[in-house]
Design a protein around this motif. Structure first.
Motif, short mmCIF file in Angstrom:
data_model
loop_
_atom_site.label_atom_id
_atom_site.label_comp_id
_atom_site.label_asym_id
_atom_site.label_seq_id
_atom_site.Cartn_x
_atom_site.Cartn_y
_atom_site.Cartn_z
N MET A 21 0.84 -1.20 0.00
CA MET A 21 0.00 0.00 0.00
C MET A 21 0.87 1.25 0.00
O MET A 21 0.61 2.22 -0.71
CB MET A 21 -0.94 -0.01 1.21
CG MET A 21 -2.04 -1.07 1.14
SD MET A 21 -2.97 -1.24 2.68
CE MET A 21 -3.77 0.36 2.80
N TYR A 22 1.93 1.21 0.80
CA TYR A 22 2.85 2.35 0.87
C TYR A 22 3.55 2.55 -0.47
O TYR A 22 3.73 3.68 -0.94
CB TYR A 22 3.85 2.11 1.99
CG TYR A 22 4.72 3.30 2.34
CD1 TYR A 22 4.20 4.58 2.43
CD2 TYR A 22 6.06 3.12 2.62
CE1 TYR A 22 5.01 5.66 2.77
CE2 TYR A 22 6.87 4.19 2.96
CZ TYR A 22 6.34 5.46 3.04
OH TYR A 22 7.13 6.53 3.37
N ASP A 23 3.94 1.45 -1.08
CA ASP A 23 4.58 1.53 -2.40
C ASP A 23 3.65 2.23 -3.39
O ASP A 23 4.08 3.10 -4.15
CB ASP A 23 4.93 0.12 -2.88
CG ASP A 23 5.46 0.11 -4.31
OD1 ASP A 23 6.59 0.58 -4.52
OD2 ASP A 23 4.73 -0.35 -5.21
N TYR A 24 2.38 1.85 -3.38
CA TYR A 24 1.43 2.47 -4.30
C TYR A 24 1.26 3.95 -4.00
O TYR A 24 1.23 4.80 -4.92
CB TYR A 24 0.08 1.76 -4.21
CG TYR A 24 -1.01 2.41 -5.02
CD1 TYR A 24 -0.91 2.54 -6.40
CD2 TYR A 24 -2.17 2.91 -4.39
CE1 TYR A 24 -1.92 3.15 -7.14
CE2 TYR A 24 -3.17 3.50 -5.13
CZ TYR A 24 -3.04 3.62 -6.50
OH TYR A 24 -4.05 4.23 -7.23
N SER A 25 1.18 4.31 -2.72
CA SER A 25 0.98 5.71 -2.36
C SER A 25 2.16 6.57 -2.75
O SER A 25 2.02 7.78 -2.97
CB SER A 25 0.71 5.85 -0.85
OG SER A 25 1.88 5.58 -0.09
N LEU A 26 3.36 5.94 -2.87
CA LEU A 26 4.56 6.68 -3.28
C LEU A 26 4.73 6.71 -4.80
O LEU A 26 5.69 7.30 -5.30
CB LEU A 26 5.80 6.06 -2.64
CG LEU A 26 5.93 6.19 -1.12
CD1 LEU A 26 7.13 5.41 -0.62
CD2 LEU A 26 6.02 7.64 -0.70
N GLY A 27 3.83 6.05 -5.52
CA GLY A 27 3.92 6.04 -6.97
C GLY A 27 4.60 4.82 -7.53
O GLY A 27 4.89 4.78 -8.73
N GLY A 28 4.85 3.79 -6.70
CA GLY A 28 5.48 2.58 -7.17
C GLY A 28 4.49 1.64 -7.84
O GLY A 28 3.28 1.89 -7.87
N PHE A 29 4.99 0.51 -8.34
CA PHE A 29 4.12 -0.42 -9.04
C PHE A 29 4.22 -1.85 -8.50
O PHE A 29 3.65 -2.77 -9.07
CB PHE A 29 4.44 -0.43 -10.54
CG PHE A 29 5.83 -0.88 -10.89
CD1 PHE A 29 6.11 -2.22 -11.11
CD2 PHE A 29 6.86 0.04 -10.99
CE1 PHE A 29 7.39 -2.63 -11.42
CE2 PHE A 29 8.14 -0.37 -11.31
CZ PHE A 29 8.41 -1.71 -11.53
N HIS A 30 4.91 -2.03 -7.37
CA HIS A 30 5.01 -3.36 -6.78
C HIS A 30 3.86 -3.55 -5.79
O HIS A 30 4.06 -3.62 -4.57
CB HIS A 30 6.37 -3.54 -6.09
CG HIS A 30 7.53 -3.40 -7.02
ND1 HIS A 30 8.32 -2.28 -7.05
CD2 HIS A 30 7.99 -4.22 -7.98
CE1 HIS A 30 9.25 -2.44 -7.99
NE2 HIS A 30 9.06 -3.60 -8.56
N ASN A 31 2.66 -3.62 -6.30
CA ASN A 31 1.46 -3.73 -5.47
C ASN A 31 0.37 -4.43 -6.26
O ASN A 31 0.46 -4.57 -7.49
CB ASN A 31 1.01 -2.34 -5.00
CG ASN A 31 0.97 -1.33 -6.13
OD1 ASN A 31 0.07 -1.36 -6.97
ND2 ASN A 31 1.97 -0.44 -6.18
#
Length: 267
Positions: A21-31
């Motif tokens: 969830m944190y990865d997604y909120s930071l703009g990542g794609f490992h989610n």
């Protein structure tokens, strides 16, 4: 729900996880889709939720630079999530390429992608570990093989202890990490806290996290200070993440009382 090619087969892609969830909120794609859905639910309740995550990440960068300037060259980042987007090793090794960083996370997805990201970096590694079992972490051969416990180490507990319920003794967890490192070492943490006059928002967000693999326990500034018992708390004390040694280059940043930050030094 389609399993992404990069997702290990033993990961349940139907249950949300805080690291992803944190990865997604930071703009990542490992989610996964379920992680994105949960973040969107949180954002519908707290529209500035993504800004809170970015503010926490900016604090991580500032505290790493502060600790490197204080002479620290070793970091044990527990509950690290996926080590991308200005993570500890990137910040520390920009200052000193010899800085060593061990990442630890309970989520195999975070660890698998960390291994790919860190491949070829001899001074950074990642392993599966549970913050609730600090002795298993500090005694692990991968940790002792990379970090020298006869020299100062910064234990990074960034946005992780609010996923540890009182029944698992978060103060005891910090104490064990404190006991494992030598004097001159540090413990840095950020922690979710009920925002003043907006406790209803905090309650709703906590309800969302109850439906994930990582339920949320928010704590007050006094409770967070208590987690650092036995350490000398570095100025300015327990403050919103945006107030911990703010960087003027980051521009005018709105206070984020939803996440508090503190750093303790072992005397």
């Amino acid at each position: 729900m389609t399993r992404p090619e990069w997702a290990p087969e033993d990961i349940d892609i139907t249950v949300a996880n805080a690291a992803r969830m944190y990865d997604y909120s930071l703009g990542g794609f490992h989610n996964f889709a379920v992680d994105r859905e949960m973040v969107e639910k949180v954002m519908s309740m707290v529209p500035n939720a993504r800004q809170i995550g970015l503010a926490n990440r900016a604090f991580l960068g500032r505290v790493v630079r502060h600790l490197v300037a204080s002479g620290v060259r070793q970091f044990l980042d527990v509950g690290s999530g996926i080590p991308t987007l200005a993570s500890v090793h990137e910040v520390a090794q920009q200052v000193d390429p010899r800085a060593r960083v061990m990442y630890v996370d309970l989520d195999p997805v975070a660890v698998a992608h960390g291994q790919a990201i860190l491949a070829g970096n001899p001074n950074a590694d990642v392993m599966v570990g549970d913050v609730r079992h600090p002795d298993d972490i500090v005694r692990h051969p991968a940790v002792s093989g990379l970090l020298d416990f006869s020299e100062p180490i910064a234990v990074m507990l960034i946005a992780v202890l609010h996923f540890v319920p009182d029944s698992d003794d978060p103060a005891g967890i910090v104490r064990r990490f404190r006991e494992a490192v030598r004097p001159g070492s540090y413990v840095a943490l950020s922690h979710g806290s009920p925002p003043p006059q907006r406790e209803e928002d905090a309650d709703r967000v906590s309800e969302v996290y109850q439906r994930t693999s990582t339920p949320l326990t928010l704590r007050s500034a006094a409770e967070i200070e208590g987690l650092l018992d036995g350490l000398e708390i570095v100025a300015p004390g327990v403050v919103p993440v945006t107030q911990w040694h703010p960087d003027l280059a980051e521009g005018d940043v709105e206070d984020r009382p939803e996440v508090l930050a503190a750093v303790g030094r072992k005397p």
